[in-house]
Write an enzyme that holds these catalytic residues in place. Structure first.
Site, short mmCIF file in Angstrom:
data_model
loop_
_atom_site.label_atom_id
_atom_site.label_comp_id
_atom_site.label_asym_id
_atom_site.label_seq_id
_atom_site.Cartn_x
_atom_site.Cartn_y
_atom_site.Cartn_z
N SER A 197 0.83 -1.22 0.00
CA SER A 197 0.00 0.00 0.00
C SER A 197 0.85 1.26 0.00
O SER A 197 1.93 1.30 0.60
CB SER A 197 -0.90 0.04 1.24
OG SER A 197 -1.73 -1.08 1.25
N ARG B 252 -6.11 -13.14 3.43
CA ARG B 252 -7.51 -12.90 3.81
C ARG B 252 -8.07 -14.06 4.64
O ARG B 252 -8.94 -13.86 5.49
CB ARG B 252 -8.35 -12.62 2.55
CG ARG B 252 -8.01 -11.25 1.99
CD ARG B 252 -8.47 -10.98 0.59
NE ARG B 252 -7.94 -9.67 0.15
CZ ARG B 252 -7.94 -9.23 -1.09
NH1 ARG B 252 -8.43 -9.98 -2.06
NH2 ARG B 252 -7.43 -8.05 -1.38
N GLU C 53 -5.89 -5.76 4.46
CA GLU C 53 -5.84 -6.85 3.46
C GLU C 53 -7.08 -6.84 2.56
O GLU C 53 -7.57 -7.90 2.14
CB GLU C 53 -5.58 -8.19 4.14
CG GLU C 53 -4.24 -8.14 4.89
CD GLU C 53 -3.68 -9.47 5.29
OE1 GLU C 53 -3.86 -10.44 4.53
OE2 GLU C 53 -3.04 -9.53 6.35
N1 CAA Z 1 -4.80 -14.36 -8.03
C1 CAA Z 1 -4.12 -14.41 -9.22
N2 CAA Z 1 -4.20 -13.43 -10.18
C2 CAA Z 1 -4.99 -12.38 -9.89
C3 CAA Z 1 -5.72 -12.25 -8.71
C4 CAA Z 1 -5.62 -13.31 -7.74
N3 CAA Z 1 -6.28 -13.28 -6.61
N4 CAA Z 1 -6.41 -11.10 -8.73
C5 CAA Z 1 -6.14 -10.51 -9.91
N5 CAA Z 1 -5.29 -11.30 -10.61
C6 CAA Z 1 -4.76 -11.05 -11.96
C7 CAA Z 1 -5.89 -10.98 -13.00
O1 CAA Z 1 -6.17 -12.26 -13.50
C8 CAA Z 1 -5.28 -10.09 -14.05
O2 CAA Z 1 -4.38 -10.85 -14.83
P1 CAA Z 1 -3.96 -10.45 -16.36
O3 CAA Z 1 -2.92 -9.41 -16.25
O4 CAA Z 1 -3.40 -11.73 -16.91
O5 CAA Z 1 -5.20 -9.97 -17.04
C9 CAA Z 1 -4.47 -9.09 -13.23
O6 CAA Z 1 -4.17 -9.75 -11.98
C10 CAA Z 1 -5.21 -7.81 -12.96
O7 CAA Z 1 -6.45 -8.15 -12.36
P2 CAA Z 1 -7.60 -7.09 -12.18
O8 CAA Z 1 -7.84 -6.37 -13.48
O9 CAA Z 1 -8.77 -7.77 -11.53
O10 CAA Z 1 -6.90 -6.06 -11.17
P3 CAA Z 1 -7.42 -4.71 -10.53
O11 CAA Z 1 -6.34 -3.71 -10.65
O12 CAA Z 1 -8.77 -4.37 -11.07
O13 CAA Z 1 -7.52 -5.08 -8.97
C11 CAA Z 1 -8.54 -5.79 -6.94
C12 CAA Z 1 -8.36 -6.03 -8.44
C13 CAA Z 1 -9.30 -7.01 -6.41
C14 CAA Z 1 -9.35 -4.54 -6.66
C15 CAA Z 1 -7.16 -5.69 -6.26
O14 CAA Z 1 -6.50 -4.52 -6.63
C16 CAA Z 1 -7.23 -5.73 -4.74
O15 CAA Z 1 -7.30 -6.78 -4.15
N6 CAA Z 1 -7.16 -4.54 -4.06
C17 CAA Z 1 -7.04 -4.47 -2.62
C18 CAA Z 1 -5.59 -4.45 -2.21
C19 CAA Z 1 -5.40 -4.82 -0.75
O16 CAA Z 1 -6.00 -5.75 -0.24
N7 CAA Z 1 -4.49 -4.11 -0.07
C20 CAA Z 1 -4.13 -4.38 1.28
C21 CAA Z 1 -2.63 -4.39 1.39
S1 CAA Z 1 -1.88 -5.27 2.72
C22 CAA Z 1 -2.29 -4.50 4.15
O17 CAA Z 1 -3.44 -4.37 4.42
C23 CAA Z 1 -1.23 -3.97 5.09
C24 CAA Z 1 -0.62 -4.92 6.03
O18 CAA Z 1 0.52 -4.74 6.42
C25 CAA Z 1 -1.38 -6.07 6.58
#
Ligand code: CAA
Length: 386
Positions: free
Chosen positions: A126, A243, A363
């Site tokens: 992030s 998650r 997350e």
């Molecule tokens: N597994 C494998 N591949 C995946 C995937 C997964 N779970 N999710 C997406 N992909 C792949 C897709 O298949 C796609 O592949 P191609 O390039 O071959 O097409 C690519 O990744 C892009 O996918 P999307 O177009 O769906 O990606 P997006 O940019 O629209 O994002 C999202 C999707 C679900 C919104 C994602 O960005 C997301 O999960 N966001 C939240 C992030 C998050 O959880 N952040 C927390 C950080 S950690 C934290 O909290 C701090 C700590 O210290 C604990």
């Protein structure tokens, strides 16, 4: 219901429960009050083998499955949610991707001390302007000889101020958007790595949350995790597992709320009888128990899917969504059952109420979980009933 747990899984759950009740629970309120990092608890978790539970034994781990990890996470979280942040970050967000995508050399150098708990790690994805949308990150990594030079900032990094190893995501080719992101294993002693502000939080006070800054931080090419440009998928796959860990944490917090509410309902009298004999309280207890059990089963299901090696993004998102929203609901009900006492720091439900809140945010927020679930469900073309 035992969900077909093996004898080994039941023994480890009992071991985790005894350890958490004896060693972690008595310290939870004090670390919440002082807001100090739960370092002694992290050391004990390492000694118990709880920081590298799914890492193969040849790399210093316990070689266990995700179900067993979830069982132990629930027990640790039930006693001290701040300590279980270290457990979930280390197991799910750091050890798992290194084991899955790392070279043998990287595993020997980093995974072994991480899995044994000798050192702590953190996961730096992030950024100030890229939280829910990590593909738009601004941190860059530019090739220079045998190294990459990292510049940028990361935010909300759990254990970032106490870690020795940090997984850092950076753009190696901005034109390629998410396909131009690469993951690096950065030693926090590398020049140019700086720990920034330590955040003051609503809950999980005993966990360390910081900003990280990279100013011309030079990282050897041998520290690329996986391949150049594979970083986004590595981050997403890692978060799928993370998650499940957060879902188990929320189940543990929810169970702690039930425990506290049940205890208080037997002790406290109103209208000439214990609260436990008053129907309004009984209904709340029933709803709390049912919702937490539903969360637990969703979490076990997601863990089973992961252990079977099939894609589990949707199941992990469902478990986290339901468990985190449930933890908040039951914490609210537990405070209500305690009445005015529930609002006082002297009672554990006040801390549980604050600790529960983060599970709906980190997350991936609940909104992101719904996005993952709806996207998978719409692709399947039928309701998710399995
Ligand atoms: N597994 C494998 N591949 C995946 C995937 C997964 N779970 N999710 C997406 N992909 C792949 C897709 O298949 C796609 O592949 P191609 O390039 O071959 O097409 C690519 O990744 C892009 O996918 P999307 O177009 O769906 O990606 P997006 O940019 O629209 O994002 C999202 C999707 C679900 C919104 C994602 O960005 C997301 O999960 N966001 C939240 C992030 C998050 O959880 N952040 C927390 C950080 S950690 C934290 O909290 C701090 C700590 O210290 C604990």
């Amino acid at each position: 219901m035992e969900f077909g747990l093996t004898e080994e899984q039941k023994i480890i759950r009992q071991t985790a429960r005894d350890f958490a009740e004896e060693q972690l629970a008595p310290l939870a309120a004090e670390y919440d009050r002082t807001e100090e990092f739960t370092a002694p608890q992290a050391k004990m978790l390492g000694e118990m083998g709880f920081l590298g539970m799914m890492v193969p034994e040849e790399y210093g781990g316990s070689g266990l499955d995700t179900i067993t990890y979830v069982l132990a996470m629930e027990e640790v979280s039930r006693a001290c949610a701040a300590s279980s942040v270290t457990m979930t970050v280390q197991n799910s967000l750091v050890c798992w991707p290194i084991n899955e995508f790392g070279s043998d050399e990287q595993k020997r150098k980093y995974l072994v001390p991480l899995a044994t708990g000798e050192i702590l790690g953190c996961y730096a994805l992030s950024e100030p302007a890229a939280g829910s949308d990590p593909a738009s990150m601004a941190t860059t990594a530019v090739e220079d000889g045998d190294e990459y030079v990292l510049n940028g900032s990361k935010i909300f990094i759990s254990n970032g101020g106490v870690a020795k190893v940090c997984l850092v995501w950076a753009q190696t080719d901005r034109d390629l958007k998410h396909r131009g992101i690469t993951c690096f294993i950065v030693e926090t002693s590398m020049p140019g790595f700086q720990v920034g502000t330590e955040e003051k939080k609503l809950g999980i006070h005993g966990s360390n949350t910081v900003e990280l800054h990279f100013e011309n931080c030079r990282v050897p090419k041998t520290n690329i995790l996986g391949k150049i440009g594979d970083g986004f998928k590595i981050a997403m796959q890692t978060l799928d597992g993370g998650r499940i860990g957060v879902a188990a944490q929320a189940v543990g917090i929810g169970q702690a709320c039930i425990d506290a509410a049940v205890k208080y309902s037997h002790q406290r009298h109103a209208f000439g009888k214990p609260l436990a004999e008053i129907e309004a309280i009984q209904i709340k207890i029933a709803d709390m128990a049912t919702e937490v059990q539903a969360s637990r089963l969703l979490t076990y299901h997601a863990a089973c899917q992961k252990d079977q090696g099939v894609r589990f993004s949707k199941e992990a998102a469902m478990a986290k969504l339901h468990a985190s929203e449930t933890a908040n609901k039951v914490a609210n009900m537990a405070v209500q059952i305690h009445g005015g006492y529930g609002y006082l720091r002297d009672f554990p439900v006040e801390r549980l109420y604050r600790d529960a809140r983060i599970t709906e945010i980190y997350e991936g927020t609940s909104e992101i979980q719904r996005l993952v679930i709806s996207s998978a469900t719409l692709k399947e073309g039928r309701p998710a009933t399995e």
